[in-house]
Write an enzyme that holds these catalytic residues in place. Structure first.
Site, PDB file in Angstrom:
ATOM      1  N   HIS A 159      -2.810   4.499   6.718  1.00 30.01           N
ATOM      2  CA  HIS A 159      -1.941   3.652   6.484  1.00 30.01           C
ATOM      3  C   HIS A 159      -2.389   2.032   6.526  1.00 30.01           C
ATOM      4  CE1 HIS A 159      -3.142   2.558  10.812  1.00 30.01           C
ATOM      5  NE2 HIS A 159      -2.513   1.078  10.930  1.00 30.01           N
ATOM      6  N   ARG A 160      -3.251   1.576   6.390  1.00 28.83           N
ATOM      7  CA  ARG A 160      -4.151   0.463   6.442  1.00 28.83           C
ATOM      8  C   ARG A 160      -3.475  -0.062   5.009  1.00 28.83           C
ATOM      9  NH1 ARG A 160      -6.142  -1.985  10.445  1.00 28.83           N
ATOM     10  NH2 ARG A 160      -6.790  -0.838  12.408  1.00 28.83           N
TER      11      ARG A 160
END
Length: 312
Positions: A159-160
């Protein structure tokens, strides 16, 4: 969902701040917190972790001349390109009481010369893991429903922004996941789902039968899938630690981590988005030892005792 699953009371107040850049989100949180703190008149502001809300809470408290206590203080990846690293450093230097998960965190703060009081309390996530992981591990029905077997699949999360916002790196992530020979369970963070859709890559992942795309999962279901996985592929800080606590090897899709102890003890391998390095790491044998790096499951009690002393 998490509040209900863990038997926690609902929040007394929600700020309903989300979306936007890190800067705008933090600014909106600060604007919402200033009047909330004025009304509540707390004895202490307690913040946890390294998110934008952690930074906003610490700044709002410090500017209101309210003591700030930071749980999970002192963690460092030493990578200032990560927004979370900036948040950690700023929050620690604004805090009155710094509550650390490990001796490494205590030493980091000593080197930085923070002004606040530093205490080693252990990690509150150990408390949660010890309470939840045994029953979650036994939830084999959640594997049966997907035709899976213990140690027969890989759990993946990503998700980064540094991994999913750049189309080139997103493509590298997709290539890496497709190269794994075992079934891969990929619960999709909303950010990741949106970026995959925009890049036209979600269909490519879905075409390959061994990559199973899932919606975001509740804590118990995610923990059950984690505890029974062969390994974890993730760019999440929290999941690295939870994998260690569950005795599941972790392959971290980052070049640096704040949970350096898990790397030093061989349970976590940093591969960034290097496909070949990830595949090699997936076939490594698990270490024989897994020491209690982050405490004994009583961190919450020590946090409460430290806060009581601070308020006296």
């Amino acid at each position: 969902m998490f509040f209900a699953e863990l038997g926690l009371a609902s929040p007394n107040r929600e700020l309903h701040v989300s979306g936007g850049s890190n800067t705008s989100q933090t600014a909106r949180m600060l604007a919402a917190l200033e009047p909330a703190l004025a009304v509540a008149a707390p004895d202490v502001v307690l913040v946890y972790g390294d998110t934008n809300s952690t930074l906003a809470g610490a700044l709002a408290g410090a500017q209101a001349r309210v003591p700030v206590a930071h749980v999970e203080a002192g963690m460092r990846s030493f990578d200032r390109s990560m927004p979370e690293e900036l948040n950690r450093v700023l929050v620690d230097h604004a805090s009155t009481l710094l509550l650390c998960s490990s001796p490494v965190a205590v030493e980091n703060l000593r080197r930085e010369g923070v002004a606040g009081t530093v205490e080693l309390v252990g990690d509150v996530m150990v408390d949660v893991a010890m309470a939840v992981q045994p029953r979650a591990r036994a939830r084999l029905d959640l594997l049966d429903a997907r035709g899976l077997h213990p140690r027969g699949y890989v759990l993946a999360t990503a998700h980064r922004a540094g991994n999913v916002d750049d189309p080139v790196r997103l493509g590298m992530l997709v290539d890496l996941l497709l190269a794994v020979s075992l079934p891969v369970l990929l619960p999709l963070h909303p950010r990741t789902a949106a970026r995959l859709e925009q890049a036209g890559m979600i269909e490519r992942l879905g075409r390959e039968g061994h990559v199973v795309l899932l919606p975001p999962l509740g804590y118990v279901e995610l923990t059950a899938l984690l505890c029974n996985a062969r390994a974890v592929l993730t760019d999440s800080g929290g999941l690295q630690k939870e994998a260690y606590l569950a005795g599941v090897p972790c392959i971290t899709l980052r070049a640096a981590t704040e949970w350096t102890e898990t790397v030093e003890h061989g349970w976590n391998v940093l591969v960034d988005l290097d496909r070949e390095a990830a595949l090699v790491a997936l076939h490594r044998a698990s270490p024989a030892d897994r020491p209690a790096l982050y405490g004994d499951g009583h961190a919450g009690e020590r946090v409460a005792a430290a806060l009581t002393l601070l308020c006296e």
